[in-house]
Design a protein around this motif. Structure first.
Motif, PDB file in Angstrom:
ATOM      1  N   ARG A 123      53.327  48.884  17.093  1.00  0.00           N
ATOM      2  CA  ARG A 123      53.864  50.219  17.318  1.00  0.00           C
ATOM      3  C   ARG A 123      54.221  50.857  15.972  1.00  0.00           C
ATOM      4  NH1 ARG A 123      55.515  53.125  21.706  1.00  0.00           N
ATOM      5  NH2 ARG A 123      55.227  51.463  23.204  1.00  0.00           N
ATOM      6  N   TYR A 124      53.889  52.127  15.831  1.00  0.00           N
ATOM      7  CA  TYR A 124      54.211  52.894  14.632  1.00  0.00           C
ATOM      8  C   TYR A 124      55.724  52.968  14.452  1.00  0.00           C
ATOM      9  CZ  TYR A 124      55.268  57.097  11.948  1.00  0.00           C
ATOM     10  OH  TYR A 124      55.795  57.986  11.043  1.00  0.00           O
ATOM     11  N   LYS A 125      56.155  52.862  13.216  1.00  0.00           N
ATOM     12  CA  LYS A 125      57.546  53.150  12.865  1.00  0.00           C
ATOM     13  C   LYS A 125      57.542  53.935  11.564  1.00  0.00           C
ATOM     14  CE  LYS A 125      58.088  48.420  11.287  1.00  0.00           C
ATOM     15  NZ  LYS A 125      58.745  47.161  11.499  1.00  0.00           N
ATOM     16  N   LYS A 126      58.634  54.588  11.290  1.00  0.00           N
ATOM     17  CA  LYS A 126      58.738  55.517  10.159  1.00  0.00           C
ATOM     18  C   LYS A 126      58.327  54.888   8.821  1.00  0.00           C
ATOM     19  CE  LYS A 126      60.265  59.654   8.923  1.00  0.00           C
ATOM     20  NZ  LYS A 126      59.474  60.821   9.171  1.00  0.00           N
ATOM     21  N   SER A 127      58.561  53.597   8.646  1.00  0.00           N
ATOM     22  CA  SER A 127      58.205  52.950   7.373  1.00  0.00           C
ATOM     23  C   SER A 127      56.686  52.918   7.149  1.00  0.00           C
ATOM     24  CB  SER A 127      58.784  51.540   7.299  1.00  0.00           C
ATOM     25  OG  SER A 127      58.255  50.722   8.321  1.00  0.00           O
ATOM     26  N   PHE A 128      55.906  53.156   8.208  1.00  0.00           N
ATOM     27  CA  PHE A 128      54.444  53.196   8.095  1.00  0.00           C
ATOM     28  C   PHE A 128      53.901  54.627   8.014  1.00  0.00           C
ATOM     29  CE2 PHE A 128      54.711  49.154  10.773  1.00  0.00           C
ATOM     30  CZ  PHE A 128      54.581  48.314   9.677  1.00  0.00           C
ATOM     31  N   GLU A 129      54.786  55.595   7.783  1.00  0.00           N
ATOM     32  CA  GLU A 129      54.391  56.996   7.850  1.00  0.00           C
ATOM     33  C   GLU A 129      53.221  57.347   6.923  1.00  0.00           C
ATOM     34  OE1 GLU A 129      56.618  61.199   8.196  1.00  0.00           O
ATOM     35  OE2 GLU A 129      57.213  60.015   6.441  1.00  0.00           O
ATOM     36  N   LYS A 130      53.280  56.939   5.672  1.00  0.00           N
ATOM     37  CA  LYS A 130      52.213  57.295   4.726  1.00  0.00           C
ATOM     38  C   LYS A 130      50.879  56.671   5.125  1.00  0.00           C
ATOM     39  CE  LYS A 130      55.079  58.252   0.752  1.00  0.00           C
ATOM     40  NZ  LYS A 130      55.489  57.859  -0.590  1.00  0.00           N
ATOM     41  N   ILE A 131      50.914  55.436   5.588  1.00  0.00           N
ATOM     42  CA  ILE A 131      49.683  54.771   6.035  1.00  0.00           C
ATOM     43  C   ILE A 131      49.121  55.486   7.253  1.00  0.00           C
ATOM     44  CG2 ILE A 131      48.742  52.632   7.007  1.00  0.00           C
ATOM     45  CD1 ILE A 131      50.901  51.160   5.292  1.00  0.00           C
ATOM     46  N   ALA A 132      49.986  55.806   8.212  1.00  0.00           N
ATOM     47  CA  ALA A 132      49.542  56.500   9.431  1.00  0.00           C
ATOM     48  C   ALA A 132      48.968  57.869   9.082  1.00  0.00           C
ATOM     49  CB  ALA A 132      50.702  56.631  10.419  1.00  0.00           C
ATOM     50  N   MET A 133      49.629  58.594   8.202  1.00  0.00           N
ATOM     51  CA  MET A 133      49.119  59.910   7.806  1.00  0.00           C
ATOM     52  C   MET A 133      47.763  59.782   7.121  1.00  0.00           C
ATOM     53  SD  MET A 133      52.566  61.892   6.555  1.00  0.00           S
ATOM     54  CE  MET A 133      51.717  63.395   6.097  1.00  0.00           C
ATOM     55  N   GLY A 134      47.617  58.769   6.285  1.00  0.00           N
ATOM     56  CA  GLY A 134      46.331  58.545   5.628  1.00  0.00           C
ATOM     57  C   GLY A 134      45.221  58.284   6.622  1.00  0.00           C
ATOM     58  N   LEU A 135      45.493  57.440   7.615  1.00  0.00           N
ATOM     59  CA  LEU A 135      44.482  57.138   8.625  1.00  0.00           C
ATOM     60  C   LEU A 135      44.156  58.358   9.476  1.00  0.00           C
ATOM     61  CD1 LEU A 135      45.743  53.613   9.647  1.00  0.00           C
ATOM     62  CD2 LEU A 135      43.492  54.128   8.674  1.00  0.00           C
ATOM     63  N   LEU A 136      45.175  59.081   9.918  1.00  0.00           N
ATOM     64  CA  LEU A 136      44.934  60.258  10.757  1.00  0.00           C
ATOM     65  C   LEU A 136      44.228  61.371   9.991  1.00  0.00           C
ATOM     66  CD1 LEU A 136      48.250  60.378  12.820  1.00  0.00           C
ATOM     67  CD2 LEU A 136      45.991  59.607  13.584  1.00  0.00           C
ATOM     68  N   SER A 137      44.366  61.383   8.672  1.00  0.00           N
ATOM     69  CA  SER A 137      43.712  62.424   7.872  1.00  0.00           C
ATOM     70  C   SER A 137      42.183  62.306   7.904  1.00  0.00           C
ATOM     71  CB  SER A 137      44.207  62.392   6.424  1.00  0.00           C
ATOM     72  OG  SER A 137      43.686  61.271   5.734  1.00  0.00           O
ATOM     73  N   PHE A 138      41.654  61.154   8.323  1.00  0.00           N
ATOM     74  CA  PHE A 138      40.203  60.984   8.416  1.00  0.00           C
ATOM     75  C   PHE A 138      39.621  61.672   9.649  1.00  0.00           C
ATOM     76  CE2 PHE A 138      41.250  56.923   6.075  1.00  0.00           C
ATOM     77  CZ  PHE A 138      40.748  57.358   4.856  1.00  0.00           C
TER      78      PHE A 138
END
Length: 121
Positions: A4-19
């Protein structure tokens, strides 16, 4: 493994969603992440092997869980990660909800379903 996503993974999640093609600018990306942070009907999951390689986001509407975001790191595409994430969503939510796709993810989810069906024959 799906986590599950948590705030500490925000930059990684944003990077993945940017694709994803529908995420055209940083403001849109920030709005999507904010929605996952604060909307209780939206859930974001990350695919982790050694590193985090993929993201899948869903929203609950009534008795449906709608897959609305699917993204895999380009260096790891065509290795079945997206298909595994779809299957895990069906396993995770399938007893309680009907899992389906939105317009943006529909063709990918259908492709995964077809591949799953043909591999079971």
């Amino acid at each position: 493994m799906l986590i599950r996503y948590k705030k500490s993974f925000e930059k990684i999640a944003m990077g993945l969603l940017s694709f994803m093609p529908e995420v055209s600018d940083v403001k849109t990306l920030q709005d999507i992440i904010k929605e996952y942070d604060f909307n209780p009907d939206w859930s974001l999951f990350l695919w982790k092997e050694v590193d985090i390689l993929g993201a899948i986001g869903v929203r609950v509407e009534g008795d449906e869980v709608i897959i609305q975001h699917v993204s895999v790191n380009p260096s790891h595409r065509n290795s079945g990660i997206g298909k595994q994430m779809i299957q895990r969503m069906r396993t995770h939510f399938g007893d309680e909800f009907r899992v389906c796709a939105d317009v943006a993810t529909e063709s990918f989810v259908e492709k995964c379903d077809e591949e799953s069906a043909s591999s079971q024959i």
